[in-house]
Scaffold this motif. Structure first.
Motif, PDB file in Angstrom:
ATOM      1  N   ALA A 113      -1.626  76.617  62.106  1.00  0.00           N
ATOM      2  CA  ALA A 113      -2.014  78.024  62.229  1.00  0.00           C
ATOM      3  C   ALA A 113      -3.389  78.156  62.889  1.00  0.00           C
ATOM      4  O   ALA A 113      -3.725  79.206  63.417  1.00  0.00           O
ATOM      5  CB  ALA A 113      -2.015  78.696  60.855  1.00  0.00           C
TER       6      ALA A 113
ATOM      7  N   ARG B 281       0.771  83.777  59.696  1.00  0.00           N
ATOM      8  CA  ARG B 281       1.159  82.711  60.617  1.00  0.00           C
ATOM      9  C   ARG B 281       1.392  81.325  59.996  1.00  0.00           C
ATOM     10  O   ARG B 281       1.649  80.374  60.713  1.00  0.00           O
ATOM     11  CB  ARG B 281       0.095  82.579  61.715  1.00  0.00           C
ATOM     12  N   GLY B 282       1.277  81.205  58.672  1.00  0.00           N
ATOM     13  CA  GLY B 282       1.523  79.900  58.035  1.00  0.00           C
ATOM     14  C   GLY B 282       3.019  79.684  57.888  1.00  0.00           C
ATOM     15  O   GLY B 282       3.666  80.345  57.082  1.00  0.00           O
TER      16      GLY B 282
END
Ligand SMILES: *Cc1c(COP(=O)(O)O)cnc(C)c1O
Length: 393
Positions: free
Chosen positions: A119, A263-264
């Motif tokens: 990320a 976004r992980g």
């Protein structure tokens, strides 16, 4: 046999010949100072159950209560229907415990690294990584596609050399180190690493899996140990060691935590931490905030065991933590040592190449607050006997 899978049989035979095949022992008891392993009652020097929380009545009770209210599984990823009040409560409590602004839970420490590293950096970017970092850091780094530059183990001067040489070629940089190195029990010089890194516009990340619940005031971890709150951008942790359950956490800068919610990938595409794990972790935080008794006992046990082992003539290496390597040299000796310990009722793992360098094979003893003094004395007696038998002391 299916022709397309025959190669696996060959590879397995190769592992067996090389002495690298995992023969997995089976427990028939809860975690604790003593275990039933392969049907035999043995003293446990193997688990990462630093504080004895894996079977602690307060955690069990909290897990039971939460299951009555919420059931077992989250049945969804966090971003769809998997975020429960429990997760938010845990994340808030964990951040407060660690004296940082924000935290986010993942399903394991391994996943926390896989979520965080890709990320933050991509193909264009660079990662500076201690050469002995954990497999999950290595995998997360590879997954990111970033250029990986290794620096010499726990060597801030070499880190600086590598930063000088490579930093300016890349838009973003991430510096990653384990907090406590699991095979030697040494602690990364995070204060010195921070001093260097802040001059290079690089994000600083520490994986504190073996420091969580162990280092710092009352087990608050490596950032607390070095008083670096707010300076280390990201502290990855595991809840699967001292905290006694299975889970992972990322604590630190709120921007990073917010980015991981967006976004992980293991956060977005793998279900949330389970109900009993999360509730038990909150109970673990209650215990640690109420008293430092368990952490104090862990360190007292570790100091006692190490000092007595040295008096017996054993080499316990570089350890500065409750992880106690007993250096033996060649792998076959370490394996024989481990077998004889087990025959005498002591369960401690032999570790050899490639997990540690050739010629540095060892037994690794994991000390816990669950051990009574009498347990440690029993272990010392057996180590003495086997050490004499095998001509080590
Ligand atoms: C154990 C460990 C992990 C993995 O943690 P899990 O919660 O068991 O997945 C990650 N990083 C380091 C440094 C570890 O020692």
């Amino acid at each position: 046999m299916a022709k397309q899978l025959e190669w696996i049989e060959k590879e397995l035979d190769n592992l067996k010949e090389a002495g690298l095949y995992n023969r997995i022992r089976t427990l028939d008891s809860p975690q604790g100072a003593w275990l039933v392993v392969d049907g035999k009652r043995v003293l446990n020097f193997c688990s990462n159950n630093y504080l004895g929380l894996a079977n602690h009545p307060r955690l069990l009770e909290a897990a039971r209560k939460a299951m009555e209210k919420y059931g077992l599984g989250p049945a969804a990823v966090r971003t769809i229907a998997g975020t429960m009040e429990l997760h938010l409560e845990f994340e808030e409590r964990m951040a407060k415990f660690k004296k940082v602004d924000s935290s986010i839970s993942l399903q394991s420490g391994f996943n926390a690294n896989l979520a965080t590293i890709p990320a933050l950096v991509g193909k264009e970017d660079v990662i500076f990584s201690d050469e002995l970092n954990h497999a999950s850091i290595i995998d997360g780094s590879r997954l990111s596609g970033a250029q990986i530059v290794r620096y010499a183990h726990c060597d801030p001067a070499d880190l600086k050399r590598q930063l000088d040489q490579h930093r300016q070629k890349f838009p973003r940089a991430l510096v990653i180190t384990d907090g406590v190195f699991s095979m030697d029990g040494d602690i990364a010089p995070l204060d010195q690493i921070y001093e260097i890194v802040q001059n290079y516009e690089a994000v600083l990340m520490v994986d504190d899996a073996h420091g969580e619940g162990v280092l710092g005031q009352g087990g608050r971890g490596i950032v607390d140990h070095f008083h670096l709150h707010g300076k280390v951008d990201i502290e990855v942790g595991t809840l699967s060691k001292a905290f006694g359950v299975v889970g992972g956490v990322v604590a630190g800068n709120p921007l990073v935590v917010e980015w991981l919610r967006q976004r992980g990938r293991p956060f977005l595409f793998s279900s949330a931490m389970t109900v009993p794990d999360t509730a038990a972790c909150i109970a673990a935080l209650d215990l640690l905030e109420e008293s430092t008794e368990l952490v104090d006992r862990l360190w007292e046990n570790a100091r006692y065991f190490k000092a007595e082992m040295k008096t017996l003539g054993f080499d316990t290496g570089l350890s500065a933590t409750p992880i106690t390597p007993v250096m033996l040299g060649e792998a076959p000796l370490a394996q024989q040592f481990s077998r004889e310990l087990f025959d005498n009722g002591v369960f401690a793992m032999a570790i050899g190449f490639p997990t540690v360098p050739r010629g540095k094979a060892r037994i690794r003893v994991m000390i816990s607050a669950a051990h009574e003094r009498a347990d440690l004395d029993r272990g010392l007696e057996v180590f003495k006997q086997v050490g004499k038998n095998l001509g080590v002391i």
